[in-house]
Design an enzyme around this catalytic site. Structure first.
Site, PDB file in Angstrom:
ATOM      1  N   CYS A  40    -100.806   1.165 -12.609  1.00 33.28           N
ATOM      2  CA  CYS A  40    -101.680   1.857 -11.662  1.00 33.28           C
ATOM      3  C   CYS A  40    -101.799   0.987 -10.423  1.00 33.28           C
ATOM      4  O   CYS A  40    -102.200  -0.182 -10.526  1.00 33.28           O
ATOM      5  CB  CYS A  40    -103.049   2.089 -12.299  1.00 33.28           C
ATOM      6  N   CYS A  66     -97.667   5.821  -5.941  1.00 36.72           N
ATOM      7  CA  CYS A  66     -98.584   6.055  -7.061  1.00 36.72           C
ATOM      8  C   CYS A  66     -97.709   6.361  -8.264  1.00 36.72           C
ATOM      9  O   CYS A  66     -96.718   7.100  -8.137  1.00 36.72           O
ATOM     10  CB  CYS A  66     -99.512   7.232  -6.755  1.00 36.72           C
TER      11      CYS A  66
END
Length: 263
Positions: A77, A185
């Protein structure tokens, strides 16, 4: 404490985006015993304070690392990686690998402009602007922050059709402006085909997945592959929405059904 003869790798994210990182690592290291934990109770991480995020990630990762004798942790992440890595590395006696937007390799590939497609939190974070300053200062850089893209990736993994018109609207600011786009992302490589279709084949899409896989491989280079492979385990901190559909996708990747792992 549970243990096995296989190296145990924990992949952690706030949602299912880290599965794109898992897929890249698994291509190189199919013999590894994988554990995937997603903190969907606090999803999305971009809306948490740094203190709350750090406390949650530290508590969950340390607990699971001890319980399952984890050999290496991947924080899959971008938002969490910019905040938790120093603290986790200080607490854990094992390697902790993070992800950063692939701005450096994108800049080397770009002739004129680099695009960064990420969450609003990643786009505004100082860490990201430091990467741009250090590695892409000679290029024009276009920034696009979208939370909706994260949701679309989550929906796709549950069997929902991706609306190409909606995708085109989201990506419109990037179209015809860049020659390389960074998928900043870990959710976004799950939409790579659809994003490529919208932006056009002339745009090169870059993400961090392969680089992370190489790093994990180098850290676990002394693995002894086993001939038998057990189903991998996946955990969530709250019951996921449309769990049955999500479990269907996870089964094709080799995971057992989602198990609850509350904080």
């Amino acid at each position: 404490m549970e243990s096995s003869n296989q190296p145990n790798v924990l992949i952690f994210d706030s949602g299912v985006g880290g599965l794109s990182v898992f897929q890249e690592i698994n291509k190189r290291l199919p013999e590894v015993n994988y554990y995937y934990l997603f903190d969907n109770q606090a999803y999305p991480y971009g809306e948490l304070s740094q203190e709350t995020l750090l406390a949650r990630v530290e508590a969950l990762v340390v607990k699971m690392t001890q319980q399952f004798a984890i050999d290496l942790v991947v924080i899959a992440c971008n938002t969490a990686s910019t905040i938790v890595l120093p603290a986790l590395r200080a607490k854990l006696p094992i390697p902790v690998v993070g992800v950063v937007p692939a701005i450096k390799p994108a800049s080397l590939l770009a002739n004129r402009a680099v695009g960064l497609i990420a969450t609003p939190a990643t786009v505004t974070r100082q860490y990201t602007h430091d990467l741009i300053r250090d590695f892409a200062h000679e290029k024009e850089v276009e920034l696009l922050g979208s939370t909706r893209l994260v949701d679309i990736a989550e929906e796709k993994l549950r069997g929902r059709q991706v609306d190409q018109q909606e995708l085109a609207m989201i990506l419109k600011p990037m179209k015809h402006k860049v020659d390389v786009a960074v998928l900043g992302c870990t959710h976004f490589p799950l939409l790579k085909e659809e994003i490529q279709q919208v932006l056009g084949d002339e745009i090169i899409l870059v993400d961090s997945g392969e680089a992370i896989a190489r790093r994990v491989q180098s850290l676990l280079h002394q693995l002894s592959p086993q001939s038998t492979k057990t189903p991998w385990r996946i955990f969530s901190t709250a019951q996921p929405w449309d769990e049955a559909a999500l479990n269907g996708s996870l089964k094709t990747m080799g995971f057992n059904a989602i198990e609850l792992y509350p904080l």
